[in-house]
Design a protein around this motif. Structure first.
Motif, PDB file in Angstrom:
ATOM      1  N   LEU A  94      -4.563   5.536  -0.580  1.00 29.88           N
ATOM      2  CA  LEU A  94      -3.186   5.041  -0.529  1.00 29.88           C
ATOM      3  C   LEU A  94      -3.135   3.554  -0.840  1.00 29.88           C
ATOM      4  CD1 LEU A  94      -1.784   6.920   2.590  1.00 29.88           C
ATOM      5  CD2 LEU A  94      -1.335   7.386   0.184  1.00 29.88           C
ATOM      6  N   ALA A  95      -4.100   2.800  -0.312  1.00 29.26           N
ATOM      7  CA  ALA A  95      -4.145   1.363  -0.591  1.00 29.26           C
ATOM      8  C   ALA A  95      -4.406   1.117  -2.068  1.00 29.26           C
ATOM      9  CB  ALA A  95      -5.216   0.691   0.263  1.00 29.26           C
ATOM     10  N   ASP A 123      -3.645   3.077  -4.540  1.00 30.23           N
ATOM     11  CA  ASP A 123      -2.425   3.434  -5.255  1.00 30.23           C
ATOM     12  C   ASP A 123      -1.385   2.329  -5.127  1.00 30.23           C
ATOM     13  OD1 ASP A 123      -0.806   5.305  -6.771  1.00 30.23           O
ATOM     14  OD2 ASP A 123       0.359   5.543  -4.924  1.00 30.23           O
ATOM     15  N   HIS A 124      -1.252   1.781  -3.930  1.00 32.44           N
ATOM     16  CA  HIS A 124      -0.308   0.688  -3.704  1.00 32.44           C
ATOM     17  C   HIS A 124      -0.679  -0.538  -4.539  1.00 32.44           C
ATOM     18  CE1 HIS A 124       2.485  -1.936  -1.606  1.00 32.44           C
ATOM     19  NE2 HIS A 124       1.491  -2.763  -1.376  1.00 32.44           N
ATOM     20  N   ASN A 125      -1.958  -0.905  -4.540  1.00 33.20           N
ATOM     21  CA  ASN A 125      -2.420  -2.053  -5.330  1.00 33.20           C
ATOM     22  C   ASN A 125      -2.226  -1.810  -6.821  1.00 33.20           C
ATOM     23  OD1 ASN A 125      -3.143  -3.485  -3.056  1.00 33.20           O
ATOM     24  ND2 ASN A 125      -5.265  -2.772  -3.097  1.00 33.20           N
ATOM     25  N   LYS A 175       0.115   0.038  -8.192  1.00 35.79           N
ATOM     26  CA  LYS A 175       1.545  -0.091  -8.486  1.00 35.79           C
ATOM     27  C   LYS A 175       1.978  -1.557  -8.533  1.00 35.79           C
ATOM     28  CE  LYS A 175       2.984   4.397  -6.736  1.00 35.79           C
ATOM     29  NZ  LYS A 175       3.727   5.119  -5.705  1.00 35.79           N
TER      30      LYS A 175
END
Length: 93
Positions: free
Chosen positions: A7-8, A10-12, A14
């Motif tokens: 998740l981290a 993916d967030h980074n 984006k």
């Protein structure tokens, strides 16, 4: 299992993707303004990215932007677009 890492990542991803898009948009705006030959131009961009675009532009280009609207005007017609700049309290740069 460690589900936080994907998740981290993916967030980074984006965030980095948004930064790159803003740089590309800013570079395109810079080229348009520099090639136009005009001393004055107006800018409208969604409030979420407006300041980020300005931050990426060189000072010489920012100095030519005399009206700035932090609004998404991509779907308005020509007349409404012009009215937005002429009648709204645009942020003077």
């Amino acid at each position: 299992k460690n589900w936080g890492a994907p998740l981290a990542d993916d967030h980074n991803f984006k965030l980095e993707f948004k930064r790159r898009l803003i740089r590309q948009i800013s570079d395109h705006i810079r080229r348009l303004i520099e090639r136009s030959g005009w001393d004055v131009c107006w800018l409208a961009a969604h409030k979420e990215i407006n300041q980020k675009i300005l931050d990426e532009l060189p000072p010489a280009v920012c100095n030519r932007i005399k009206k700035n609207l932090p609004r998404d005007l991509t779907k308005v017609g020509q007349k409404e677009l012009l009215d937005q700049f002429l009648n709204a309290n645009a942020l003077l740069i």
